[in-house]
Design an enzyme around this catalytic site. Structure first.
Site, PDB file in Angstrom:
ATOM      1  N   SER A   1       0.875  -1.156   0.000  1.00 32.87           N
ATOM      2  CA  SER A   1       0.000   0.000   0.000  1.00 32.87           C
ATOM      3  C   SER A   1       0.925   1.221   0.000  1.00 32.87           C
ATOM      4  CB  SER A   1      -0.949  -0.016   1.206  1.00 32.87           C
ATOM      5  OG  SER A   1      -1.765   1.139   1.216  1.00 32.87           O
TER       6      SER A   1
ATOM      7  N   LYS B   1      -4.635   3.207  -2.887  1.00 35.78           N
ATOM      8  CA  LYS B   1      -3.837   2.692  -1.772  1.00 35.78           C
ATOM      9  C   LYS B   1      -4.690   2.466  -0.524  1.00 35.78           C
ATOM     10  CE  LYS B   1       0.085   2.354  -3.905  1.00 35.78           C
ATOM     11  NZ  LYS B   1       0.690   1.029  -4.142  1.00 35.78           N
TER      12      LYS B   1
ATOM     13  N   TYR C   1      -4.581   8.111  -6.615  1.00 40.29           N
ATOM     14  CA  TYR C   1      -3.524   7.307  -5.996  1.00 40.29           C
ATOM     15  C   TYR C   1      -3.902   6.936  -4.572  1.00 40.29           C
ATOM     16  CZ  TYR C   1       1.121   5.818  -4.498  1.00 40.29           C
ATOM     17  OH  TYR C   1       2.175   5.091  -4.010  1.00 40.29           O
TER      18      TYR C   1
END
Length: 203
Positions: A45, A63, A59
């Site tokens: 992650s 994650k 993004y």
């Protein structure tokens, strides 16, 4: 990075790569791990999977998704002696921030233009200055892979650790800084709660 909040192709590609990619690989290996009643899934992650960051909407979403998926996958596979570890590194001195690796956003939206330009300049200035050593992270992952009872979460890097601490403090402080009204409502044997932040309590 993106200066847009939409989910056009660049944003979709990030989610497909960072979230659906690990999911698909895991789906492919799980039948083997279940048959052998042993296995260890390690997935990356990011500190961006702990805290949101400016102009990193897609993004961070990918994650955070990886972190939530791994937290839940743990319970599905534990009965078969399959371990899971989600790794949340901070900034590593890799080639992430070189122009060949990053698609920098164009300041096409006037409201975001000034901040986008400043953010891109700040990120570019970090290239080669990131505090984390990727070789040391690799060695740490080999250590975790060899543990009899591996870590469920590995926060890697001083910057990531500080981010976790700050997020934990923020979450713990909220009950004291926000007006939170809890109502007990029983319906069909269920207990429901209502938490209002500056909102009228529902009748």
């Amino acid at each position: 990075m993106t200066s847009k909040l939409s989910c056009g192709p660049p944003r979709v590609q990030q989610i497909e790569t960072n979230l659906f990619g690990p999911m698909n690989v895991t789906r492919a290996v799980l039948p083997i791990m279940r048959r052998q009643r042993a296995g260890h899934i390690i997935t990356l992650s990011s500190s961006a999977g702990i805290i949101g960051q400016e102009f990193c909407v897609a993004y961070a979403a990918s994650k955070f998704g990886v972190a939530g998926w791994m937290e839940s996958l743990r319970y599905d596979v534990e009965p078969y002696n399959i371990h899971t570890t989600v790794v949340k590194p901070g900034f590593l001195r890799t080639e992430l921030l070189v122009d060949a690796s990053t698609t920098w956003p164009e300041p096409t939206i006037a409201d975001y233009a000034e901040r986008t330009t400043a953010t891109v300049a700040a990120w570019k200035s970090m290239n080669g200055q990131q505090p984390g050593d990727p070789a040391k992270l690799a060695r740490a992952l080999l250590t975790i892979a060899g543990q009899k009872t591996p870590l469920l979460r590995f926060v890697a890097g001083a910057d990531a650790i500080e981010a976790v601490k700050a997020k934990a403090q923020e979450l713990l402080a909220r009950p004291y800084t926000e007006r939170c009204t809890l109502l007990e409502i029983r319906h069909s044997g269920r207990l429901l709660s209502w938490c209002a932040r500056g909102l009228p309590v529902p009748a």
